[in-house]
Design an enzyme around this catalytic site. Structure first.
Site, PDB file in Angstrom:
ATOM      1  N   PRO A   9       0.803  -1.216   0.000  1.00  0.00           N
ATOM      2  CG  PRO A   9       0.004  -0.962   2.186  1.00  0.00           C
ATOM      3  CD  PRO A   9       0.716  -1.934   1.275  1.00  0.00           C
ATOM      4  CB  THR A  39       3.859  -5.241   2.479  1.00  0.00           C
ATOM      5  OG1 THR A  39       3.700  -4.037   1.742  1.00  0.00           O
ATOM      6  CG2 THR A  39       3.921  -6.428   1.536  1.00  0.00           C
ATOM      7  N   GLY A  65       6.091  -2.028  -6.645  1.00  0.00           N
ATOM      8  CA  GLY A  65       7.151  -1.696  -7.590  1.00  0.00           C
ATOM      9  C   GLY A  65       8.203  -2.784  -7.600  1.00  0.00           C
ATOM     10  CG  ASP A  66      11.408  -2.412 -10.281  1.00  0.00           C
ATOM     11  OD1 ASP A  66      10.794  -3.253 -10.969  1.00  0.00           O
ATOM     12  OD2 ASP A  66      11.791  -1.315 -10.732  1.00  0.00           O
ATOM     13  N   GLY A  67      10.855  -3.086  -5.740  1.00  0.00           N
ATOM     14  CA  GLY A  67      11.218  -3.551  -4.393  1.00  0.00           C
ATOM     15  C   GLY A  67      10.270  -4.625  -3.894  1.00  0.00           C
ATOM     16  CD  GLU A  71      10.160  -6.428   0.673  1.00  0.00           C
ATOM     17  OE1 GLU A  71       9.124  -6.880   1.197  1.00  0.00           O
ATOM     18  OE2 GLU A  71      10.608  -5.297   0.929  1.00  0.00           O
ATOM     19  N   GLY A  95       8.934   3.174 -10.055  1.00  0.00           N
ATOM     20  CA  GLY A  95       9.840   2.877 -11.160  1.00  0.00           C
ATOM     21  C   GLY A  95       9.349   1.764 -12.066  1.00  0.00           C
TER      22      GLY A  95
END
Length: 119
Positions: A9, A39, A65-67, A71, A95
């Site tokens: 979120p 999360t 996103g990419d992060g 994970e 991104g």
């Protein structure tokens, strides 16, 4: 069978959370049953997925996103399940480099849902 949706979120500085009602409506429109896990902090998606019973799901959806995707992938491989179910990506982060490599933009979450739904 259901999908497991890991939703960040906080992605895109909180803008992702504003998309959640539309995403859920889109999933409902497609007949996609889903268990939603949001999360709470950095690293939480990895922990959630590592501890999930993947036998209950036909696929995993990483929304962020990419992060978040990073994970999710780490949690996926830390999960003791022997069966490896597919992972889908909903680009709702800032991104989204991985999603852009798949020709998906931030506004393409509906297109991404259609791709996931079609297998």
């Amino acid at each position: 069978m259901k999908y497991l949706l890991l939703f960040n979120p906080h992605a895109a500085n909180g803008r992702a959370l504003k998309l959640l009602p539309a995403i859920r409506a889109g999933m409902e429109r497609l007949g996609m049953a889903v268990d939603l896990l949001q999360t709470r902090a950095r690293g939480h998606a990895q922990t959630l997925l590592a501890e999930s019973d993947l036998s209950k799901y036909k696929g995993i959806i990483s929304a962020g996103g990419d992060g978040t995707l990073f994970e999710v992938i780490n949690g996926y491989f830390a999960n003791p399940s022997k069966e490896r179910i597919p992972i889908g990506v909903l680009p709702v982060g800032t991104g989204n480099a991985f999603a852009r490599d798949l020709d998906l933009k931030l506004s393409d979450w509906e297109k991404a849902l259609d791709i996931i739904h079609s297998g």
